[in-house]
Design a protein around this motif. Structure first.
Motif, PDB file in Angstrom:
ATOM      1  N   SER A   1       0.820  -1.181   0.016  1.00  0.00           N
ATOM      2  CA  SER A   1       0.049   0.016  -0.027  1.00  0.00           C
ATOM      3  C   SER A   1       0.945   1.360  -0.096  1.00  0.00           C
ATOM      4  CB  SER A   1      -0.864  -0.119   1.117  1.00  0.00           C
ATOM      5  OG  SER A   1      -0.254  -0.423   2.349  1.00  0.00           O
ATOM      6  N   PRO A   2       0.292   2.311  -0.530  1.00  0.00           N
ATOM      7  CA  PRO A   2       0.933   3.579  -0.573  1.00  0.00           C
ATOM      8  C   PRO A   2       1.565   4.090   0.854  1.00  0.00           C
ATOM      9  CG  PRO A   2      -1.154   4.126  -1.329  1.00  0.00           C
ATOM     10  CD  PRO A   2      -1.039   2.545  -0.952  1.00  0.00           C
ATOM     11  N   ARG A   3       2.530   4.931   0.910  1.00  0.00           N
ATOM     12  CA  ARG A   3       2.960   5.603   2.156  1.00  0.00           C
ATOM     13  C   ARG A   3       2.382   7.056   2.137  1.00  0.00           C
ATOM     14  NH1 ARG A   3       8.664   2.323   2.646  1.00  0.00           N
ATOM     15  NH2 ARG A   3       7.671   0.365   2.482  1.00  0.00           N
ATOM     16  N   PRO A   4       2.232   7.946   3.159  1.00  0.00           N
ATOM     17  CA  PRO A   4       1.836   9.077   3.180  1.00  0.00           C
ATOM     18  C   PRO A   4       2.347  10.045   2.314  1.00  0.00           C
ATOM     19  CG  PRO A   4       2.002   8.420   5.560  1.00  0.00           C
ATOM     20  CD  PRO A   4       2.653   7.286   4.555  1.00  0.00           C
ATOM     21  N   GLY A   5       3.962   9.886   2.162  1.00  0.00           N
ATOM     22  CA  GLY A   5       4.690  10.674   0.971  1.00  0.00           C
ATOM     23  C   GLY A   5       4.423  10.586  -0.473  1.00  0.00           C
ATOM     24  N   HIS A   6       3.884   9.308  -0.674  1.00  0.00           N
ATOM     25  CA  HIS A   6       3.348   9.086  -2.147  1.00  0.00           C
ATOM     26  C   HIS A   6       2.349   9.997  -2.458  1.00  0.00           C
ATOM     27  CE1 HIS A   6       5.138   5.085  -1.799  1.00  0.00           C
ATOM     28  NE2 HIS A   6       5.917   5.472  -2.856  1.00  0.00           N
TER      29      HIS A   6
ATOM     30  N   GLY B   1       0.989  21.820   9.020  1.00  0.00           N
ATOM     31  CA  GLY B   1       1.027  21.454  10.127  1.00  0.00           C
ATOM     32  C   GLY B   1       1.892  20.375  10.433  1.00  0.00           C
ATOM     33  N   CYS B   2       2.531  19.795   9.064  1.00  0.00           N
ATOM     34  CA  CYS B   2       3.554  18.890   9.245  1.00  0.00           C
ATOM     35  C   CYS B   2       4.493  19.203   7.902  1.00  0.00           C
ATOM     36  CB  CYS B   2       2.989  17.360   8.879  1.00  0.00           C
ATOM     37  SG  CYS B   2       2.396  17.590   7.255  1.00  0.00           S
ATOM     38  N   TRP B   3       5.757  18.715   8.103  1.00  0.00           N
ATOM     39  CA  TRP B   3       6.875  19.064   7.268  1.00  0.00           C
ATOM     40  C   TRP B   3       6.821  18.063   5.885  1.00  0.00           C
ATOM     41  CZ3 TRP B   3      10.357  22.862   7.303  1.00  0.00           C
ATOM     42  CH2 TRP B   3      10.410  23.809   8.327  1.00  0.00           C
ATOM     43  N   ARG B   4       6.714  18.472   5.027  1.00  0.00           N
ATOM     44  CA  ARG B   4       6.529  17.624   3.624  1.00  0.00           C
ATOM     45  C   ARG B   4       8.062  17.907   3.187  1.00  0.00           C
ATOM     46  NH1 ARG B   4       1.730  21.030   1.317  1.00  0.00           N
ATOM     47  NH2 ARG B   4       3.103  22.469   2.229  1.00  0.00           N
ATOM     48  N   VAL B   5       8.738  16.814   3.266  1.00  0.00           N
ATOM     49  CA  VAL B   5      10.305  16.840   2.703  1.00  0.00           C
ATOM     50  C   VAL B   5      10.405  15.968   1.646  1.00  0.00           C
ATOM     51  CG1 VAL B   5      12.577  16.553   3.553  1.00  0.00           C
ATOM     52  CG2 VAL B   5      10.681  17.131   5.337  1.00  0.00           C
ATOM     53  N   VAL B   6      10.716  16.463   0.604  1.00  0.00           N
ATOM     54  CA  VAL B   6      11.322  15.872  -0.627  1.00  0.00           C
ATOM     55  C   VAL B   6      12.900  15.883  -0.627  1.00  0.00           C
ATOM     56  CG1 VAL B   6      11.184  15.788  -3.270  1.00  0.00           C
ATOM     57  CG2 VAL B   6       8.981  16.364  -2.027  1.00  0.00           C
ATOM     58  N   ASP B   7      13.046  14.487  -0.919  1.00  0.00           N
ATOM     59  CA  ASP B   7      14.742  14.324  -0.998  1.00  0.00           C
ATOM     60  C   ASP B   7      15.001  13.975  -2.509  1.00  0.00           C
ATOM     61  OD1 ASP B   7      17.479  13.604  -0.960  1.00  0.00           O
ATOM     62  OD2 ASP B   7      17.222  12.121   0.643  1.00  0.00           O
ATOM     63  N   ALA B   8      15.737  14.991  -3.252  1.00  0.00           N
ATOM     64  CA  ALA B   8      15.807  14.662  -4.643  1.00  0.00           C
ATOM     65  C   ALA B   8      17.223  14.009  -5.018  1.00  0.00           C
ATOM     66  CB  ALA B   8      15.944  16.215  -5.281  1.00  0.00           C
ATOM     67  N   GLY B   9      17.030  12.860  -5.092  1.00  0.00           N
ATOM     68  CA  GLY B   9      18.340  11.923  -5.194  1.00  0.00           C
ATOM     69  C   GLY B   9      18.665  11.427  -3.998  1.00  0.00           C
TER      70      GLY B   9
ATOM     71  N   ILE C   1      16.781  13.562   8.990  1.00  0.00           N
ATOM     72  CA  ILE C   1      16.182  14.809   8.994  1.00  0.00           C
ATOM     73  C   ILE C   1      14.823  14.526   9.605  1.00  0.00           C
ATOM     74  CG2 ILE C   1      15.144  16.609   7.570  1.00  0.00           C
ATOM     75  CD1 ILE C   1      17.881  16.673   5.894  1.00  0.00           C
ATOM     76  N   ALA C   2      13.909  13.705   8.796  1.00  0.00           N
ATOM     77  CA  ALA C   2      12.562  13.398   9.255  1.00  0.00           C
ATOM     78  C   ALA C   2      12.709  12.981  10.890  1.00  0.00           C
ATOM     79  CB  ALA C   2      12.059  12.160   8.736  1.00  0.00           C
ATOM     80  N   ALA C   3      13.597  12.332  11.465  1.00  0.00           N
ATOM     81  CA  ALA C   3      13.531  12.003  13.051  1.00  0.00           C
ATOM     82  C   ALA C   3      13.993  13.240  13.649  1.00  0.00           C
ATOM     83  CB  ALA C   3      14.763  10.926  13.053  1.00  0.00           C
ATOM     84  N   MET C   4      14.608  14.172  13.237  1.00  0.00           N
ATOM     85  CA  MET C   4      14.936  15.490  14.102  1.00  0.00           C
ATOM     86  C   MET C   4      14.115  16.473  14.147  1.00  0.00           C
ATOM     87  SD  MET C   4      19.125  15.948  13.325  1.00  0.00           S
ATOM     88  CE  MET C   4      19.955  14.650  12.748  1.00  0.00           C
ATOM     89  N   LEU C   5      13.275  16.691  12.972  1.00  0.00           N
ATOM     90  CA  LEU C   5      12.497  17.826  12.882  1.00  0.00           C
ATOM     91  C   LEU C   5      11.513  17.600  13.954  1.00  0.00           C
ATOM     92  CD1 LEU C   5      11.781  18.190   9.127  1.00  0.00           C
ATOM     93  CD2 LEU C   5      12.649  19.816  10.421  1.00  0.00           C
ATOM     94  N   HIS C   6      10.962  18.843  14.581  1.00  0.00           N
ATOM     95  CA  HIS C   6       9.961  18.706  15.678  1.00  0.00           C
ATOM     96  C   HIS C   6       8.498  18.382  15.233  1.00  0.00           C
ATOM     97  CE1 HIS C   6      12.851  21.544  18.027  1.00  0.00           C
ATOM     98  NE2 HIS C   6      12.940  20.235  18.082  1.00  0.00           N
ATOM     99  N   ALA C   7       8.037  18.900  14.278  1.00  0.00           N
ATOM    100  CA  ALA C   7       6.662  18.661  13.797  1.00  0.00           C
ATOM    101  C   ALA C   7       6.555  17.380  12.933  1.00  0.00           C
ATOM    102  CB  ALA C   7       6.256  19.693  12.841  1.00  0.00           C
ATOM    103  N   PRO C   8       5.471  16.660  13.182  1.00  0.00           N
ATOM    104  CA  PRO C   8       5.275  15.307  12.074  1.00  0.00           C
ATOM    105  C   PRO C   8       5.795  15.541  10.723  1.00  0.00           C
ATOM    106  CG  PRO C   8       3.164  15.845  12.862  1.00  0.00           C
ATOM    107  CD  PRO C   8       4.099  17.086  13.208  1.00  0.00           C
ATOM    108  N   VAL C   9       6.384  14.668  10.013  1.00  0.00           N
ATOM    109  CA  VAL C   9       7.086  14.809   8.678  1.00  0.00           C
ATOM    110  C   VAL C   9       6.283  13.635   7.835  1.00  0.00           C
ATOM    111  CG1 VAL C   9       8.994  14.083   7.386  1.00  0.00           C
ATOM    112  CG2 VAL C   9       9.252  15.382   9.751  1.00  0.00           C
ATOM    113  N   VAL C  10       6.159  14.325   6.628  1.00  0.00           N
ATOM    114  CA  VAL C  10       5.664  13.219   5.343  1.00  0.00           C
ATOM    115  C   VAL C  10       6.935  13.335   4.431  1.00  0.00           C
ATOM    116  CG1 VAL C  10       4.056  13.330   3.465  1.00  0.00           C
ATOM    117  CG2 VAL C  10       3.160  13.892   5.399  1.00  0.00           C
ATOM    118  N   ALA C  11       7.478  12.216   4.120  1.00  0.00           N
ATOM    119  CA  ALA C  11       8.759  12.243   3.542  1.00  0.00           C
ATOM    120  C   ALA C  11       8.678  11.635   2.345  1.00  0.00           C
ATOM    121  CB  ALA C  11       9.784  11.686   4.270  1.00  0.00           C
TER     122      ALA C  11
END
Ligand SMILES: C[S@@+](CC[C@H](N)C(=O)[O-])C[C@H]1O[C@@H](n2cnc3c(N)ncnc32)[C@H](O)[C@@H]1O
Ligand SMILES: [Zn+2]
Length: 288
Positions: free
Chosen positions: A5-10, A98-106, A116-126
């Motif tokens: 199943s897809p994950r939130p970042g998808h 309300g959450c960090w949406r992080v895109v890692d290019a490469g 980075i996702a583990a260190m950010l204070h707010a929830p993360v969608v990666a």
């Protein structure tokens, strides 16, 4: 076995063919025009147009991916994620959704994205993008909460407009125009590239590629033009490497394609090696 199943970042992705949103459909992501992309068993999705199966030009091969994983696990580059998170959070920036949406290019093995996702204070969608299927496969296995997709960063990214609060590009191809498109107002770009003294002790014995000094200036100019005024920090570290530690440092990157394997026998050490990393941070204009 249940289909993957897809994950939130998808949810940050869009159809690479017609740009419509993608939704979950029985082990796949599909748009309303019935363009459908299977989720692999490991949980990543291949969005290369035509699902190309040829070895990806420019992408890391499986040996490089393994070397990089082993090198990063030794912690030599851990300061990268810490520097990016400290800088972004110190700015007082709050992600709009309300959450960090992080895109890692490469994204490679997803090492920095996970940190980075583990260190950010707010929830993360990666979401990690990489052209190498082996990298996406390993990253998807290693980080079950984060999403990974196979995509070519030199083409239009299969990511929605204004969908990311932070784009990271670490030792990876830099597409500033696509970064600007996918960044939400007030979003951040963090780029990491080698400084002039990176691995300098290995240059002569192993004939490594020289770093082009002009590149740093070009990245600063492009960040200023496409995103916002950049800040540049330099991280310099020294470590004593030997044996496999030296071989990991040599073979995890683009040098792997040019080093004569016979010279690797000399990679015994111990050798003090310099890691010289440049971290460029740039914030886009906010909506107001
Ligand atoms: C040196 S590795 C860095 C990986 C990761 N950012 C890290 O620091 O561990 C460069 C990555 O960029 C990927 N890459 C190279 N060309 C690419 C392209 N055109 N599109 C997407 N990814 C690409 C490679 O497959 C590889 O995983
Ligand atoms: Zn479509």
């Amino acid at each position: 076995m249940a289909p993957p199943s897809p994950r939130p970042g998808h949810g940050l992705l869009r159809c690479p063919i017609c740009r419509l949103d993608l939704t979950a459909a029985a082990g796949a992501l599909a748009c309303r025009n019935r363009h459908s992309f299977d989720l692999a068993r490991e949980g990543y999705v291949n969005l290369l147009r035509g699902g190309r199966h040829r070895p990806s030009a420019g992408g890391d091969n499986s040996k490089q991916v393994r070397r990089r994983e082993s090198f990063l696990q030794s912690g030599h580059f851990d300061a990268v994620a810490a520097t990016i998170v400290t800088y972004v959070q110190r700015s007082g920036a709050e992600p709009a959704a309300g959450c960090w949406r992080v895109v890692d290019a490469g994204s490679g093995t997803g090492h920095h994205l996970g940190a980075i996702a583990a260190m950010l204070h707010a929830p993360v969608v990666a979401l990690g993008l990489d052209i190498a299927r082996e990298a996406a496969r390993r990253a998807a296995r290693r980080w079950p909460g984060h999403a990974f997709a196979v995509a070519d960063l030199w083409e239009e990214w299969p990511v929605k407009d204004a969908a990311a609060d932070l784009v990271i590009s670490i030792f990876a191809p830099k597409n500033f125009a696509e970064t600007a498109r996918v960044l939400a107002p007030g979003g951040w770009l963090a780029v990491v590239y080698p400084g002039p003294n990176h691995l300098v002790e290995l240059n002569h014995p192993f004939g490594l590629m020289r770093h082009h000094q002009g590149k740093g200036r070009r990245y600063v100019a492009a960040a200023r033009r496409y995103i916002g005024p950049p800040t540049v920090a330099r991280l310099t570290r020294h470590a004593v490497l030997e044996g496999d530690g030296i071989r990991d440092a040599l073979l995890m990157g683009p040098n792997a394609r040019r080093i004569n394997p016979s010279t690797l026998d000399a990679a015994t050490g111990p050798l003090t090696v310099t890691f010289d990393l440049v971290v460029l941070l740039s914030r886009g204009p906010s909506a107001t």
